[in-house]
Design an enzyme around this catalytic site. Structure first.
Site, short mmCIF file in Angstrom:
data_model
loop_
_atom_site.label_atom_id
_atom_site.label_comp_id
_atom_site.label_asym_id
_atom_site.label_seq_id
_atom_site.Cartn_x
_atom_site.Cartn_y
_atom_site.Cartn_z
N ASN A 33 0.73 -1.35 -0.01
CA ASN A 33 -0.11 0.07 0.07
C ASN A 33 0.97 1.24 0.04
OD1 ASN A 33 0.42 -0.78 2.58
ND2 ASN A 33 -1.04 0.48 3.56
N ILE A 34 0.33 2.25 -0.93
CA ILE A 34 1.18 3.48 -0.77
C ILE A 34 0.22 4.56 -0.69
CG2 ILE A 34 2.40 4.88 -2.47
CD1 ILE A 34 3.17 2.64 -3.99
N GLU A 35 0.16 5.20 0.49
CA GLU A 35 -0.60 6.20 1.09
C GLU A 35 -0.04 7.56 0.48
OE1 GLU A 35 -1.04 5.47 5.22
OE2 GLU A 35 -2.10 3.69 5.05
N CYS A 63 -4.15 0.89 -2.67
CA CYS A 63 -4.07 -0.53 -1.92
C CYS A 63 -2.85 -1.14 -2.36
CB CYS A 63 -5.30 -1.08 -1.85
SG CYS A 63 -6.67 -0.51 -0.70
N CYS A 112 -10.72 -2.43 -4.25
CA CYS A 112 -10.03 -3.55 -4.92
C CYS A 112 -10.55 -4.75 -5.40
CB CYS A 112 -9.17 -3.94 -3.73
SG CYS A 112 -7.70 -2.80 -3.53
N CYS A 133 -10.58 -4.53 0.12
CA CYS A 133 -11.54 -3.43 0.47
C CYS A 133 -12.40 -3.66 -0.85
CB CYS A 133 -10.96 -2.13 0.36
SG CYS A 133 -10.33 -1.27 -1.06
N GLU A 154 -3.07 -4.43 -3.24
CA GLU A 154 -3.54 -5.43 -4.26
C GLU A 154 -3.66 -4.80 -5.65
OE1 GLU A 154 -4.76 -4.65 -1.29
OE2 GLU A 154 -6.44 -6.01 -0.57
#
Ligand code: THU
Length: 133
Positions: free
Chosen positions: A45-47, A56, A92, A89, A58
């Site tokens: 995940n890359i926020e 996310c 995804c 989620c 995935e």
């Protein structure tokens, strides 16, 4: 797919989780996808400070695979910390229906507690390309 393939994919997702960029939630997620050509693509995940721009794990893994020309996704592993295996989620799931409709999703916590669902089971009666025909 064999149990050895499942173990290998979960292990790749665990390693990918180490690369998570999650300074806001502190919740690291790793993913790995196995393609029909036998390749594995990983993601984390890359926020973003603008939270909605977060991606996310995935989707990162799936987008990497598709952008490299892969067309068949057989299996998706997702790893996160928790009492139970963490489910993908809703966004995804929608992306999985589009890009990996026949895939199996293996979710695992850090202790190796797993659950396995098909993408179809995770998003029944989905809105998809066929809905517009
Ligand atoms: N996250 C994932 O990477 N995958 C999921 O299926 C659930 C949520 C990430 C997004 C965000 O960076 C953090 O977990 C908390 O929602």
């Amino acid at each position: 797919m064999t149990e050895r393939e499942v173990d290998a994919l979960v292990s790749c997702a665990m390693q990918a989780r180490e690369k998570a960029y999650a300074p806001y939630s502190g919740f690291s997620v790793g993913a790995a996808v196995l393609t029909g050509s036998g390749e594995i693509y990983t993601g984390c995940n890359i926020e973003n400070a603008s939270y909605g721009a977060t991606c996310c794990a995935e989707r990162v893994a799936l987008f990497k695979a598709i952008s490299q020309g892969e067309s068949e996704i057989l299996m998706i592993a997702v790893v996160a910390e928790g009492e139970e295996a963490v489910p993908p989620c809703g966004i995804c799931r929608q992306v999985m229906i589009e890009l990996a409709p026949q895939a199996v999703v293996v979710m695992s916590n850090l202790e190796g507690k797993r659950e396995r669902w098909t993408v179809q089971e995770l998003l029944p009666n989905a809105f998809a390309k066929s809905s517009m025909e």
